[in-house]
Design a protein around this motif. Structure first.
Motif, short mmCIF file in Angstrom:
data_model
loop_
_atom_site.label_atom_id
_atom_site.label_comp_id
_atom_site.label_asym_id
_atom_site.label_seq_id
_atom_site.Cartn_x
_atom_site.Cartn_y
_atom_site.Cartn_z
N MET A 176 -19.60 24.10 -28.12
CA MET A 176 -19.82 23.19 -27.00
C MET A 176 -18.78 22.07 -26.86
N PRO A 177 -18.32 21.42 -27.92
CA PRO A 177 -17.33 20.36 -27.72
C PRO A 177 -16.08 20.84 -26.98
N LEU A 178 -15.61 22.03 -27.34
CA LEU A 178 -14.43 22.55 -26.65
C LEU A 178 -14.76 22.95 -25.22
N LEU A 179 -15.96 23.48 -25.00
CA LEU A 179 -16.36 23.81 -23.63
C LEU A 179 -16.38 22.55 -22.77
N ILE A 180 -16.88 21.46 -23.34
CA ILE A 180 -16.89 20.18 -22.62
C ILE A 180 -15.47 19.76 -22.29
N ALA A 181 -14.58 19.86 -23.26
CA ALA A 181 -13.19 19.46 -23.03
C ALA A 181 -12.52 20.34 -21.99
N GLN A 182 -12.74 21.64 -22.11
CA GLN A 182 -12.12 22.56 -21.16
C GLN A 182 -12.63 22.33 -19.74
N THR A 183 -13.92 22.15 -19.60
CA THR A 183 -14.50 21.89 -18.27
C THR A 183 -13.96 20.60 -17.69
N THR A 184 -13.84 19.58 -18.52
CA THR A 184 -13.35 18.28 -18.07
C THR A 184 -11.94 18.38 -17.49
N LEU A 185 -11.14 19.27 -18.06
CA LEU A 185 -9.77 19.42 -17.58
C LEU A 185 -9.66 20.39 -16.41
N GLU A 186 -10.52 21.38 -16.36
CA GLU A 186 -10.39 22.43 -15.34
C GLU A 186 -11.14 22.12 -14.05
N LYS A 187 -12.12 21.23 -14.10
CA LYS A 187 -12.92 20.92 -12.94
C LYS A 187 -12.67 19.50 -12.45
N ASP A 188 -12.99 19.26 -11.20
CA ASP A 188 -12.82 17.93 -10.62
C ASP A 188 -14.01 17.04 -10.99
N GLY A 189 -13.82 15.72 -10.82
CA GLY A 189 -14.94 14.80 -10.94
C GLY A 189 -15.04 14.04 -12.24
N PHE A 190 -13.99 14.07 -13.08
CA PHE A 190 -14.04 13.37 -14.35
C PHE A 190 -13.02 12.23 -14.38
N THR A 191 -13.31 11.22 -15.16
CA THR A 191 -12.44 10.04 -15.21
C THR A 191 -11.18 10.33 -16.01
#
Length: 918
Positions: free
Chosen positions: A226-241
């Motif tokens: 999960m930590p890597l999934l969170i990181a990957q999603t944060t970079l690949e998807k819009d809407g994060f700071t």
């Protein structure tokens, strides 16, 4: 009637005889049977516990079995059936062991046998009691059986109930429920996709409670991922700071360098961050370089690399390579198919291939692909897809989840003429809540279908019982027109045309279409063209008809393209159209299967569909030009290179066109055979190679320029329209009032100034009177009158009648004056200066008029030979010479004669205007 489970319980109760002797005689054997039964029950309980132990069950006697682990690795459902039987026996044999009931229920749900809705009343109480597993089973049952009509009338689980149960299970820390929520937030379709909620759910998975005794490898691995999934999603998807992206970037950077099992996904997330500048400075060139290095061994790198190649990010654009890479990856990478479909629809790197794109979209389960598929089927309403119900289901789910565009995409499709999907009642039911919530697009669609068959030419419209009243429609239209909404004017026009809600009024209806078209409504443009064509509420006007259809076609209307192609056949007199509109587009539409009759998409109906296409106006362009237009159709729509289609078209082409095509292919090095027009396999392969080498056809010029209906405008010396009108009005008034030769001559000189500037009314006055007014001939040269006449013939201004006759008369007068040499030279200069004359169809029609004037063709041939033009024929007006003149003009460019004359005339007009103001 007893429920099945009750029947099972009762069947286990032995109805023994009460004869005392018999009972005593069996006492010994009964003890033996009891022992066997107890052993069997114990074995069933152990098997059920070990095979179906429920996660988060405090009464569990064995390590938890996650729902997905119930299924054997070899998918042998016989094993699952055996487990269900064991759990059922355990549950019935040991009813005091409450855990066994839920264990049996989950196995039965997993087994997924038809008609299992009778399980729901047993699952619901457990769910209401707070069981995470029971709540998950309610969701699972809905997900599997929501379309199961066999259970009609039985207790059901609604969508809202199922999603509420899933959320409850997830909130309790049920890992399978959380993983299901994770997928739904990432892909849908039952929940709206939401990257932020996906990340939150991943964190909940990390923090979820222990699932039971010795949770197992799956449990620990899921949490670890999960930590890597969170990181990957944060970079690949819009809407994060930015801070979140920076933290995520460091995580994927470390993982990609560490070479873990998930390093492939981390590497792509790292590259995405470089490409977009998320958490690290943007470096598209480095991102592309890294993708190039991975693409050879990692198919999942291909979609991103292809996207960068197509967009020219991080290096030069290479769309054809992008398409080739995506074609090779479609079987292994889900993302490749929709991306390839988008490039095939775009038509930037290869000709548009809508049918191939539709099939690629239809092969994807991605919701965005489904939405694009619906849009494509809306445009190409005669295209058929496999399993249309699956598309409806996916879009319906997206609509229920409030996914942007899903509901409108499905509603538009169901309101279209596509017979696989047409369902106006269901579409209206979907649109109403959206309209009530303030969605204007939905509201106008709902309003426009208040009368069934409003757009039909075969059936009388009828008012639907539900929905908006006539007063509601009037109020909505008034409001929309106040806001300048094009759909308000469009609906108003349709109702006026049919005499619904308002009194029938074709004049007002067409006026409303004009308003809607001016505001950008493509549908209104098509209908306005029809009005001009048929004289509905407005005078027939072939020019305005074509203008409306052309603008609609430019904005993507296939219906407008079809109408233009149909109109070409009847353009022999007005000659307002181009070969691209009449020949290229007609065959391109045929190649794409648009509007075909009878024989299907690739049936042998080309001789019928294309009959009459090569006679009439096309004949003026000459064989070579028509053949080029035919070849361009395959650049526009390369789907026509399908062997069966190409054979059919080849047979429908006139012999001389086939010869010309083979001649072109041979001259350009694609065909080695002799051009005899047989159009055999080698010629067909050569055409395909030529299309691939040439690439897609460039966008057509602006409608007016393409059609040759608007004069080429002056460049930097263009005068204000008000000034030109003032000077022209004054000069015309002076010319009409002139009584003496001196005043007439002065007026003619001023008309000449206006004509040199490019003023069409002035040019027409001079052209119309040149042959009969010696005074005009004393001021206007043969070169000038030739250029003016050619401009009139190409521009075809309103109010000018039979200009070709006046031109013939003028050329005849020039011949009488023994100045034909000047006319020939001026014609050659005009072809160079005016790109409209470089159209074979336009020039061919004009040269057709030359043949009626003495010395006109000979003078043009002499001018061509003097200019050293290669490839001219024996006659100045034959096809060979016209082709050579066009090639020469395109190669040499403009002479500048006309531009120089315009610039000088502009200064003179300013002086005339200033003098008049004194």
């Amino acid at each position: 009637m007893l429920r099945p489970v009750h029947v099972l319980v009762l069947s286990c109760l032995a109805l023994a005889p009460f004869a005392g002797g018999a009972f005593a005689a069996q006492a010994s054997s009964d003890k033996s049977d009891d022992a066997a039964e107890k052993a069997a029950l114990a074995e069933a309980i152990t098997t059920c516990d070990q095979g179906a132990s429920v996660p988060l069950d405090p009464e569990a006697k064995a390590p938890p079995i996650q729902y997905g682990e119930l299924f054997p690795l070899d998918m042998n459902l016989g094993k699952l059936k055996d487990l269900a039987n064991k759990c059922q026996a355990a549950m019935l044999g040991a009813p005091q062991e409450k855990r066994l009931t839920l264990q049996w229920l989950r196995v039965e749900v997993a087994l997924d046998q038809p008609g299992l809705t009778w399980l729901i009343p047993q699952i619901k109480p457990l769910a209401d009691g707070g069981s995470p597993e029971a709540n998950f089973l309610l969701y699972e049952f809905y997900a599997v059986h929501r379309r199961d009509s066999a259970d009609a009338g039985a207790p059901s689980v609604t969508r809202e109930m199922a999603l509420d149960a899933l959320r409850k299970a997830g909130a309790a820390g049920h890992l399978t429920a959380l993983m299901t929520l994770l997928r739904q937030y990432g892909e849908g379709p039952l929940l709206r996709r939401d990257a932020r909620k996906l990340v939150e759910t991943a964190q909940h998975i990390i923090d979820a409670p222990v699932q039971g005794q010795s949770p197992g490898e799956w449990d620990s691995q899921i949490r670890k991922d999960m930590p890597l999934l969170i990181a990957q999603t944060t970079l690949e998807k819009d809407g994060f700071t930015g801070d979140e992206q920076q933290k995520a970037f460091h995580a994927v950077e470390a993982d990609s360098q560490a070479g873990t099992n998930d390093s492939v996904r981390s590497a792509l997330a790292y590259i995405t961050a470089l490409r977009l500048g998320r958490g690290t400075p943007q470096d598209a060139a480095k991102a592309r370089q890294l993708l190039e290095a991975r693409a050879g061994h990692d198919d999942y790198a291909i979609p991103m690399l292809a996207d960068m190649l197509a967009k020219g990010e991080g290096g030069p654009a290479d769309g054809k390579r992008a398409i080739a890479m995506l074609r090779a990856a479609t079987k292994n990478v889900a993302e490749a198919g929709p991306m390839l479909a988008g490039l095939l629809l775009d038509g930037k790197f290869v000709g548009r291939q809508p049918r191939a794109a539709v099939q690629l979209f239809n092969g994807s389960w991605d919701l965005d692909a489904c939405i694009r598929l619906a849009g494509s089927l809306l445009a190409y309403d005669d295209v058929r897809v496999d399993y249309p119900d699956l598309l409806v289901e996916r879009l319906s789910d997206g609509a229920d989840a409030a996914e942007p565009s899903a509901a409108l995409a499905l509603a538009r499709l169901e309101l279209s003429d596509n017979q696989q999907f047409k369902n106006e009642d269901r579409a209206r039911a979907m649109l109403k809540p959206l309209a009530d919530a303030g969605d204007r697009d939905a509201l106008w669609l709902y309003a426009s279908t208040q009368y069934a068959n409003l757009d039909s030419t075969s059936y009388r419209p009828s008012r639907r019982d539900d929905g908006l009243s006539d007063d509601d429609l009037k109020a909505l239209i008034d409001e929309g027109e106040g806001k300048k909404e094009p759909r308000a004017y469009l609906l108003h026009a349709k109702l006026l045309r049919r005499g619904l809600v308002y009194p029938q009024d074709d004049v007002r209806a067409t006026a409303m279409l004009i308003n809607a078209a001016n505001l950008g409504s493509v549908e209104a443009m098509v209908l306005l063209g029809d009005a001009y064509d048929n004289g509905l509420g407005i005078d027939k006007n072939p020019r305005e008809r074509l203008h409306a259809w052309r603008e609609a076609a430019r904005l993507g209307s296939l219906k407008a393209r079809g109408k233009l192609a149909d109109a070409f056949t009847f353009d022999s007199f007005d000659r307002l159209m181009t070969l691209r509109e009449g020949i290229t587009n007609r065959i391109a539409l045929y190649n794409d299967g648009i509007g075909r009759m009878g024989a299907g998409v690739f049936g042998g109906d080309a001789d019928i569909e294309l009959s009459g296409l090569f006679s009439g106006p096309a004949s003026s362009a000459g064989t070579a030009a028509v053949a080029a237009a035919v070849m361009d159709a395959f650049r526009e729509a390369p789907a026509g290179l399908d062997e069966e289609n190409l054979v059919g078209i080849g047979k429908a082409l006139p012999d001389e066109i086939r010869v010309a095509i083979e001649t072109t292919l041979k001259s350009e090095g694609f065909y080695a055979g002799e051009p005899k027009g047989y159009f055999g396999p080698d010629a067909r392969k050569a055409l395909a190679a030529w299309v691939d080498a040439k690439g897609p056809l460039a966008d057509a010029p602006s409608p007016q320029t393409a059609a040759g209906t608007q004069q080429a405008a002056p460049a930097s010396d263009q005068l204000a329209g008000e000034m030109l009108d003032r000077v022209r009005d004054k000069v015309f008034a002076q010319a009409q009032a002139a009584k003496t030769d001196k005043r007439k001559l002065a007026a003619i000189k001023q008309l000449g100034t206006l004509a040199r500037y490019g003023d069409l009314p002035s040019r027409w006055v001079l052209v119309r009177n040149y042959h009969q007014a010696r005074a005009i001939r004393s001021v206007v040269t043969p070169e000038e009158i030739t250029r003016y006449a050619l401009d009139i013939l190409v521009s075809k201004p309103e109010g000018v009648e039979k200009p070709e006759f006046e031109f013939i008369f003028d050329l005849t007068q020039i011949a009488k004056d023994r100045k034909s040499k000047a006319a020939g030279s001026a014609t050659l200069q005009a072809i160079r200066d005016d790109p409209r004359l470089q159209d074979p169809l336009t020039l061919g029609a004009i040269m057709g008029q030359f043949t009626f004037a003495p010395d006109a063709c000979d003078s043009l041939l002499a001018a061509a030979r003097k200019a050293g033009i290669d490839g001219v024929g024996e006659d100045g007006c034959d096809e060979q010479t016209r082709t050579a003149l066009i090639a020469f003009a395109k190669d040499k460019g403009a002479t500048g004669i006309d531009a120089t004359a315009r610039k000088a005339a502009a200064e003179e007009i300013k002086t005339l205007d200033a003098q008049a103001a004194k």
